[in-house]
Write a protein that holds these residues in place. Structure first.
Motif, mmCIF file in Angstrom:
data_model
loop_
_atom_site.group_PDB
_atom_site.id
_atom_site.type_symbol
_atom_site.label_atom_id
_atom_site.label_comp_id
_atom_site.label_asym_id
_atom_site.label_seq_id
_atom_site.Cartn_x
_atom_site.Cartn_y
_atom_site.Cartn_z
ATOM 1 N N LEU A 1 24.315 38.167 33.869
ATOM 2 C CA LEU A 1 23.658 37.465 32.766
ATOM 3 C C LEU A 1 22.166 37.774 32.713
ATOM 4 N N ALA A 2 21.563 37.938 33.869
ATOM 5 C CA ALA A 2 20.141 38.285 33.897
ATOM 6 C C ALA A 2 19.909 39.685 33.331
ATOM 7 N N VAL A 3 20.865 40.569 33.508
ATOM 8 C CA VAL A 3 20.725 41.935 33.013
ATOM 9 C C VAL A 3 21.036 42.014 31.516
ATOM 10 N N PHE A 4 22.138 41.395 31.081
ATOM 11 C CA PHE A 4 22.598 41.545 29.705
ATOM 12 C C PHE A 4 22.076 40.471 28.751
ATOM 13 N N GLY A 5 21.484 39.434 29.273
ATOM 14 C CA GLY A 5 20.973 38.380 28.406
ATOM 15 C C GLY A 5 21.972 37.244 28.283
ATOM 16 N N ALA A 6 21.447 36.082 27.984
ATOM 17 C CA ALA A 6 22.270 34.870 27.944
ATOM 18 C C ALA A 6 22.758 34.582 26.531
ATOM 19 N N ASN A 7 23.328 35.584 25.888
ATOM 20 C CA ASN A 7 23.937 35.343 24.584
ATOM 21 C C ASN A 7 25.454 35.270 24.753
ATOM 22 N N GLN A 8 26.154 35.113 23.667
ATOM 23 C CA GLN A 8 27.609 34.933 23.713
ATOM 24 C C GLN A 8 28.312 36.141 24.331
ATOM 25 N N TYR A 9 27.927 37.331 23.928
ATOM 26 C CA TYR A 9 28.582 38.534 24.437
ATOM 27 C C TYR A 9 28.217 38.817 25.887
ATOM 28 N N GLY A 10 27.016 38.494 26.271
ATOM 29 C CA GLY A 10 26.617 38.660 27.663
ATOM 30 C C GLY A 10 27.402 37.753 28.599
ATOM 31 N N ILE A 11 27.637 36.527 28.153
ATOM 32 C CA ILE A 11 28.414 35.581 28.966
ATOM 33 C C ILE A 11 29.848 36.054 29.101
ATOM 34 N N ILE A 12 30.437 36.484 28.005
ATOM 35 C CA ILE A 12 31.830 36.953 28.044
ATOM 36 C C ILE A 12 31.947 38.174 28.947
ATOM 37 N N PHE A 13 31.040 39.138 28.802
ATOM 38 C CA PHE A 13 31.075 40.343 29.619
ATOM 39 C C PHE A 13 30.887 40.018 31.102
ATOM 40 N N ALA A 14 29.983 39.126 31.420
ATOM 41 C CA ALA A 14 29.732 38.763 32.818
ATOM 42 C C ALA A 14 30.954 38.100 33.440
ATOM 43 N N LEU A 15 31.605 37.221 32.701
ATOM 44 C CA LEU A 15 32.782 36.554 33.239
ATOM 45 C C LEU A 15 33.970 37.503 33.381
ATOM 46 N N VAL A 16 34.100 38.437 32.456
ATOM 47 C CA VAL A 16 35.182 39.428 32.562
ATOM 48 C C VAL A 16 34.990 40.302 33.792
ATOM 49 N N ILE A 17 33.781 40.783 33.999
ATOM 50 C CA ILE A 17 33.496 41.636 35.155
ATOM 51 C C ILE A 17 33.639 40.854 36.461
ATOM 52 N N ALA A 18 33.284 39.606 36.459
ATOM 53 C CA ALA A 18 33.313 38.820 37.693
ATOM 54 C C ALA A 18 34.719 38.380 38.085
ATOM 55 N N TYR A 19 35.581 38.074 37.120
ATOM 56 C CA TYR A 19 36.868 37.475 37.452
ATOM 57 C C TYR A 19 38.072 38.363 37.198
ATOM 58 N N SER A 20 37.905 39.535 36.617
ATOM 59 C CA SER A 20 39.058 40.414 36.403
ATOM 60 C C SER A 20 39.552 41.111 37.675
#
Length: 92
Positions: free
Chosen positions: A41-60
């Motif tokens: 989130l710190a790298v991609f920003g705290a917007n909607q797409y950044g949150i989705i991408f961070a959670l996908v990478i973390a939990y997939s």
């Protein structure tokens, strides 16, 4: 969806593809999920797409490991071997 697809490809392909995918998967599993999400989130920003991408990478990776195990166990079943002996292709 992402973890399922990664696990399917890894379990189906086996060989060096499986080794590379599982090495990346193990590297991602080495970090705690919430900590990895916050770092992304710190790298991609705290917007909607950044949150989705961070959670996908973390939990997939955990989902990929479960699906890969299921695919590998299913490949060794008797009906799969019987189908191969009947002359059916690998994809069938």
């Amino acid at each position: 969806v992402c973890g399922t697809l990664i696990g399917l490809v890894s379990g189906y392909a086996r060989g060096w593809i499986d080794s590379v995918i599982m090495a990346v998967n193990n590297a991602l599993l080495a970090f705690p999920g919430i900590l990895l999400s916050l770092g992304l989130l710190a790298v991609f920003g705290a917007n909607q797409y950044g949150i989705i991408f961070a959670l996908v990478i973390a939990y997939s990776p955990s989902m990929a490991r479960v699906v890969r195990g299921s695919v590998l166990s299913l490949r060794e079943r008797e009906f799969i071997e019987a189908s191969k002996l009947m002359g059916n292709g690998e994809l069938y």
